[in-house]
Write an enzyme that holds these catalytic residues in place. Structure first.
Site, PDB file in Angstrom:
ATOM      1  N   GLY A  58       0.823  -1.207   0.000  1.00 39.74           N
ATOM      2  CA  GLY A  58       0.000   0.000   0.000  1.00 39.74           C
ATOM      3  C   GLY A  58       0.848   1.243   0.000  1.00 39.74           C
ATOM      4  O   GLY A  58       2.073   1.168   0.121  1.00 39.74           O
ATOM      5  N   PRO A  59       0.200   2.411  -0.140  1.00 45.21           N
ATOM      6  CA  PRO A  59       0.950   3.672  -0.210  1.00 45.21           C
ATOM      7  C   PRO A  59       1.758   3.944   1.059  1.00 45.21           C
ATOM      8  O   PRO A  59       1.469   3.347   2.102  1.00 45.21           O
ATOM      9  CB  PRO A  59      -0.158   4.728  -0.367  1.00 45.21           C
ATOM     10  CG  PRO A  59      -1.411   3.998  -0.622  1.00 45.21           C
ATOM     11  CD  PRO A  59      -1.243   2.598  -0.164  1.00 45.21           C
ATOM     12  N   PRO A  60       2.734   4.844   0.977  1.00 41.93           N
ATOM     13  CA  PRO A  60       3.565   5.152   2.146  1.00 41.93           C
ATOM     14  C   PRO A  60       2.735   5.745   3.291  1.00 41.93           C
ATOM     15  O   PRO A  60       1.750   6.443   3.037  1.00 41.93           O
ATOM     16  CB  PRO A  60       4.547   6.218   1.636  1.00 41.93           C
ATOM     17  CG  PRO A  60       4.441   6.202   0.160  1.00 41.93           C
ATOM     18  CD  PRO A  60       3.127   5.609  -0.204  1.00 41.93           C
ATOM     19  N   THR A  95       0.800   4.415   5.581  1.00 46.45           N
ATOM     20  CA  THR A  95      -0.557   3.956   5.891  1.00 46.45           C
ATOM     21  C   THR A  95      -0.589   3.016   7.100  1.00 46.45           C
ATOM     22  O   THR A  95      -1.654   2.526   7.465  1.00 46.45           O
ATOM     23  CB  THR A  95      -1.174   3.240   4.673  1.00 46.45           C
ATOM     24  OG1 THR A  95      -0.175   2.421   4.070  1.00 46.45           O
ATOM     25  CG2 THR A  95      -1.685   4.229   3.653  1.00 46.45           C
ATOM     26  N   GLU A 115      -6.989  33.005  -7.671  1.00 44.54           N
ATOM     27  CA  GLU A 115      -7.570  32.082  -6.677  1.00 44.54           C
ATOM     28  C   GLU A 115      -9.085  32.228  -6.616  1.00 44.54           C
ATOM     29  O   GLU A 115      -9.802  31.242  -6.441  1.00 44.54           O
ATOM     30  CB  GLU A 115      -6.953  32.318  -5.279  1.00 44.54           C
ATOM     31  CG  GLU A 115      -5.450  32.070  -5.183  1.00 44.54           C
ATOM     32  CD  GLU A 115      -5.000  30.738  -5.772  1.00 44.54           C
ATOM     33  OE1 GLU A 115      -5.785  29.774  -5.769  1.00 44.54           O
ATOM     34  OE2 GLU A 115      -3.848  30.671  -6.271  1.00 44.54           O
ATOM     35  N   ASP A 123      -1.652  24.302 -12.750  1.00 50.27           N
ATOM     36  CA  ASP A 123      -3.067  24.004 -13.049  1.00 50.27           C
ATOM     37  C   ASP A 123      -3.174  23.244 -14.362  1.00 50.27           C
ATOM     38  O   ASP A 123      -3.949  22.300 -14.491  1.00 50.27           O
ATOM     39  CB  ASP A 123      -3.867  25.307 -13.203  1.00 50.27           C
ATOM     40  CG  ASP A 123      -3.882  26.121 -11.928  1.00 50.27           C
ATOM     41  OD1 ASP A 123      -3.638  25.518 -10.859  1.00 50.27           O
ATOM     42  OD2 ASP A 123      -4.123  27.339 -12.002  1.00 50.27           O
TER      43      ASP A 123
HETATM   44  P1  ATP Z   1       6.242   3.336   4.621  1.00 46.34           P
HETATM   45  O1  ATP Z   1       5.608   2.569   3.505  1.00 46.34           O
HETATM   46  O2  ATP Z   1       6.642   4.715   4.202  1.00 46.34           O
HETATM   47  O3  ATP Z   1       7.297   2.589   5.358  1.00 46.34           O
HETATM   48  P2  ATP Z   1       4.252   2.653   6.593  1.00 46.34           P
HETATM   49  O4  ATP Z   1       3.007   2.261   5.877  1.00 46.34           O
HETATM   50  O5  ATP Z   1       5.095   1.559   7.141  1.00 46.34           O
HETATM   51  O6  ATP Z   1       5.083   3.639   5.678  1.00 46.34           O
HETATM   52  P3  ATP Z   1       4.139   3.553   9.277  1.00 46.34           P
HETATM   53  O7  ATP Z   1       5.609   3.641   9.463  1.00 46.34           O
HETATM   54  O8  ATP Z   1       3.443   2.387   9.867  1.00 46.34           O
HETATM   55  O9  ATP Z   1       3.815   3.648   7.732  1.00 46.34           O
HETATM   56  O10 ATP Z   1       3.454   4.887   9.788  1.00 46.34           O
HETATM   57  C1  ATP Z   1       4.173   6.074  10.044  1.00 46.34           C
HETATM   58  C2  ATP Z   1       3.522   6.849  11.157  1.00 46.34           C
HETATM   59  O11 ATP Z   1       2.251   7.321  10.730  1.00 46.34           O
HETATM   60  C3  ATP Z   1       3.229   6.003  12.387  1.00 46.34           C
HETATM   61  O12 ATP Z   1       4.279   6.064  13.287  1.00 46.34           O
HETATM   62  C4  ATP Z   1       1.972   6.631  12.947  1.00 46.34           C
HETATM   63  O13 ATP Z   1       2.284   7.723  13.768  1.00 46.34           O
HETATM   64  C5  ATP Z   1       1.267   7.167  11.741  1.00 46.34           C
HETATM   65  N1  ATP Z   1       0.251   6.248  11.216  1.00 46.34           N
HETATM   66  C6  ATP Z   1       0.220   5.716   9.970  1.00 46.34           C
HETATM   67  N2  ATP Z   1      -0.869   4.950   9.804  1.00 46.34           N
HETATM   68  C7  ATP Z   1      -1.539   4.986  10.960  1.00 46.34           C
HETATM   69  C8  ATP Z   1      -2.745   4.374  11.421  1.00 46.34           C
HETATM   70  N3  ATP Z   1      -3.459   3.585  10.624  1.00 46.34           N
HETATM   71  N4  ATP Z   1      -3.144   4.621  12.688  1.00 46.34           N
HETATM   72  C9  ATP Z   1      -2.425   5.427  13.487  1.00 46.34           C
HETATM   73  N5  ATP Z   1      -1.286   6.030  13.121  1.00 46.34           N
HETATM   74  C10 ATP Z   1      -0.843   5.819  11.878  1.00 46.34           C
END
Ligand code: ATP
Length: 497
Positions: free
Chosen positions: A110-112, A114, A337, A411
Site C-alpha cells: 500500500g501507499p507510504p 498507511t 484564486e 493548473d
Molecule cells: P512506509 O511505507 O513509508 O514505510 P508505513 O506504511 O510503514 O510507511 P508507518 O511507518 O506504519 O507507515 O506509519 C508512520 C507513522 O504514521 C506512524 O508512526 C503513525 O504515527 C502514523 N500512522 C500511519 N498509519 C496509521 C494508522 N493507521 N493509525 C495510526 N497512526 C498511523
C-alpha cells in the site's frame, strides 16, 4: 572460553609477527593482508561504520507490550485479515491437526505512511513474538554475497533472540522489500539475486514444528515490481492491501493521535477528517503534531480549530514562505484564486474550505477544497467539472488582464493529467481505445479539443460573475485567508444584492 577465542587468536598472531620481524623476515605484506581481511569481515557482518545495518546486539527489538492493533486507526479490513493470518501462528495445535502448512510470509502492500510498520509491530504483540525490523536497502552492498550474509544473520539473530527471551516465535519485518525482491532480470544484478535467493532459501527452511517459529512480514509500496518467486504459494502467499484511510478511518486515526493532546472543545475532529481527504495515517499524525506546535508558538493551553486548519495547509502544501510579492502580483494571485474558488462553488456548492493569499510551499496562493464524501469512481461530468475548476484561475487572469501568467502552469499539468484519465477510461469522443497506441499528435489534438472547449465554458460562467470578483477581491486582499463559510456568505451577499 569461546568468547575469547578471537582475542587469543589475535594475540598469538601479533606475537608471531613480532617474532618473525625480529628474526629478520619482512612481515609487512602479511600485516596489510590481515588488515584488509579484517576490514572486509567487519563490514560484511554489519559492524563497520560503512553499513547502516547493525547485527547482533545493535538491532532494536520492540518490547512486547509496546504496540497493539488498538493503536492503529482505520485499516479495519487489513487488521482483520492480518489477525486471521496470524491465528495460524497462535492456534498451532489445531493447525497441525488439520495438516495445514505453516504460514511463512505476509506481504503488506500500500501507499507510504498507511501503517504497515505499525501492523507488523502489532502482529508481533498479538503472537507474543520477538520483533526484528530491517529495510530492504540495508541488504544492498557493493560486494557480492554481503547482502546474502546479512539475511542469514537476520534469521539467526531472530532465532537466538527468541530463544533467549523464552518466546516460541519471532516476527521479522522487512520494509521496502522491492529493493531486494525486485524482478530478476537474468544476471545483471548478481548481488541482488544472491540476496533474494538467500531470502527464499531461509523461507524454505521455515518448518511447522521448529521452535522458535519465524514469521516474515514484508512491506512494499510497489507490489507489481516483486519477483514472482517471492509471491508464490509457500512464501509471501498472504497479501494484505493497506490502503489510504476513508473518512471513518481518518477520524479514528485523528482520535488516536489527539489522545495525548489538550484539544479545545470547539474542535470537531469529524470536520478535520472530512477536510483531509486522501491523507495517509502519517500525514494525519503530522497534522495533529503541527497543530500542537502552532498552539505552542501562540502559547495557547489548548489546540484550537485555527491551529488544526493551519496544520492541514502545512501538511498539504508546505510551510509558509517569506516570498515578498508586489501589490500588483498579490492582486493577480487573488483574482486567480477567486477564479478557482468561484468555479468550485458553482460546480460543487459548499466545497470550498479555504481561499488563501499567503505564499506556502511553491504556491503564492491556494484554494483548499473539501470533498463532500470520499469518492472512488468518477463520471465524465465530474471530471469535466474538475478541469473547469482547475482552469478557473487562468480564465480569471485572462478576464482581468487580457493575458495569463506562469502561475497557471501547475493548473495546466493537472488539467492535462485529467484529460489523460478521460482518454484512458474511454470517456472521450475517441471511445474505448488502447491509449499506448496513440501518437503524440493525437494526444495533443484531443487534449487541445477538450481543454479549449472547457476553457470557453469556464470563461463564460465567470464572465457572468465579474461583479463577484470585484466584491470579494478587497476582502481577500485585506484578510489574506477567507474560510469556506465566509467565502460563501460573501458570494451569497453579492447574489442577494
Ligand atoms: P512506509 O511505507 O513509508 O514505510 P508505513 O506504511 O510503514 O510507511 P508507518 O511507518 O506504519 O507507515 O506509519 C508512520 C507513522 O504514521 C506512524 O508512526 C503513525 O504515527 C502514523 N500512522 C500511519 N498509519 C496509521 C494508522 N493507521 N493509525 C495510526 N497512526 C498511523
Amino acid at each position: 572460553m569461546r568468547k575469547y577465542t578471537m582475542e587469543i587468536g589475535i594475540g598469538v598472531t601479533v606475537v608471531l609477527l613480532v617474532f618473525l620481524q625480529t628474526a629478520g623476515y619482512n612481515v609487512l605484506p602479511f600485516v596489510i593482508l590481515a588488515a584488509i581481511a579484517g576490514a572486509l569481515y567487519y563490514t560484511s557482518r554489519g559492524k563497520g561504520k560503512l553499513t547502516a545495518f547493525t547485527s547482533g546486539g545493535g538491532r532494536k527489538e520492540v518490547k512486547r507490550e509496546s504496540f497493539t492493533f488498538d493503536q492503529i486507526g482505520g485499516q479495519e479490513r487489513a487488521k482483520q485479515e492480518l489477525v486471521e493470518a496470524l491465528d495460524f501462528l497462535v492456534k498451532r495445535e489445531q493447525i497441525e491437526k488439520l495438516g495445514i502448512r505453516p504460514l511463512k510470509g505476509i506481504l503488506l502492500a500500500g501507499p507510504p505512511g498507511t501503517g504497515k510498520t505499525l501492523l507488523a509491530k502489532a502482529a508481533a504483540h498479538y503472537t507474543d513474538s520477538i520483533y526484528l525490523a530491517a529495510s530492504g536497502s540495508e541488504f544492498v552492498e557493493m560486494y557480492v554475497g554481503v547482502g546474502a550474509g546479512r539475511i542469514r544473520d537476520l534469521f539467526k539473530e531472530a532465532r537466538t533472540k527468541a530463544k533467549k527471551a523464552g518466546k516460541s516465535s519471532a516476527v521479522i519485518f522487512i520494509d521496502e522489500i522491492e529493493v531486494i525482491g525486485g524482478k530478476r532480470d537474468g544476471g545483471q544484478h548478481r548481488e541482488y539475486d544472491q540476496t533474494l535467493n538467500q531470502l527464499l532459501t531461509e523461507m524454505d527452511g521455515i518448518h511447522a514444528n521448529e521452535s522458535p517459529r519465524i514469521l516474515l512480514i514484508a512491506a512494499t509500496n510497489r507490489k507489481e515490481m516483486l519477483d514472482g518467486a517471492l509471491l508464490r504459494p509457500g512464501r509471501f502467499d498472504r497479501h494484505i492491501g493497506v490502503e489510504l484511510p476513508d473518512k471513518k478511518g481518518r477520524l479514528h486515526i485523528l482520535r488516536i493521535h489527539a489522545n495525548n493532546k489538550p484539544i479545545d472543545a470547539a474542535v470537531d475532529l469529524a470536520d478535520i477528517a472530512e477536510q483531509t481527504y486522501s491523507f495517509s495515517g502519517a500525514q494525519l499524525e503530522s497534522v495533529m503534531n503541527e497543530a500542537a506546535i502552532y498552539a505552542l508558538r501562540e502559547n495557547a493551553a489548548l489546540i484550537q480549530p485555527a491551529h488544526l486548519n493551519m496544520a492541514i495547509d502545512k501538511v498539504m502544501l508546505g510551510e509558509k514562505t517569506d516570498k515578498e510579492t508586489s501589490q500588483e502580483e498579490r492582486k493577480r494571485v487573488a483574482l486567480h484564486e477567486l477564479g478557482h474558488a468561484i468555479m468550485a462553488e458553482l460546480i460543487r456548492p459548499g466545497s470550498v474550505s479555504q481561499v488563501a493569499l499567503s505564499p506556502r510551499g511553491g504556491a503564492l496562493g491556494y484554494v483548499r477544497h473539501q470533498p463532500q464524501q470520499d469518492q472512488y469512481l468518477y463520471t465524465t461530468k465530474f471530471l469535466h467539472g474538475q478541469i473547469m475548476i482547475t482552469l478557473g484561475g487562468a480564465a480569471a487572469e485572462e478576464m482581468f488582464y487580457g493575458e495569463r501568467s506562469t502561475g497557471s502552469r501547475g493548473d495546466f499539468d493537472q488539467a492535462v493529467s485529467i484529460v489523460r484519465t478521460l482518454v484512458e477510461s474511454g470517456l472521450t469522443e475517441l471511445g474505448i481505445i488502447d491509449s499506448s497506441m496513440m501518437t503524440p499528435d493525437k494526444w495533443s489534438a484531443i487534449t487541445k479539443d477538450i481543454l479549449d472547449s472547457l476553457m470557453a465554458k469556464t470563461k463564460e460562467m465567470l464572465e457572468m460573475r465579474r461583479g463577484v470578483f470585484e466584491h470579494a477581491l478587497q476582502t481577500l486582499l485585506q484578510e489574506e485567508n477567507v474560510n469556506g463559510d465566509a467565502f460563501r456568505t460573501l458570494l451569497n451577499s453579492y447574489d442577494a444584492a
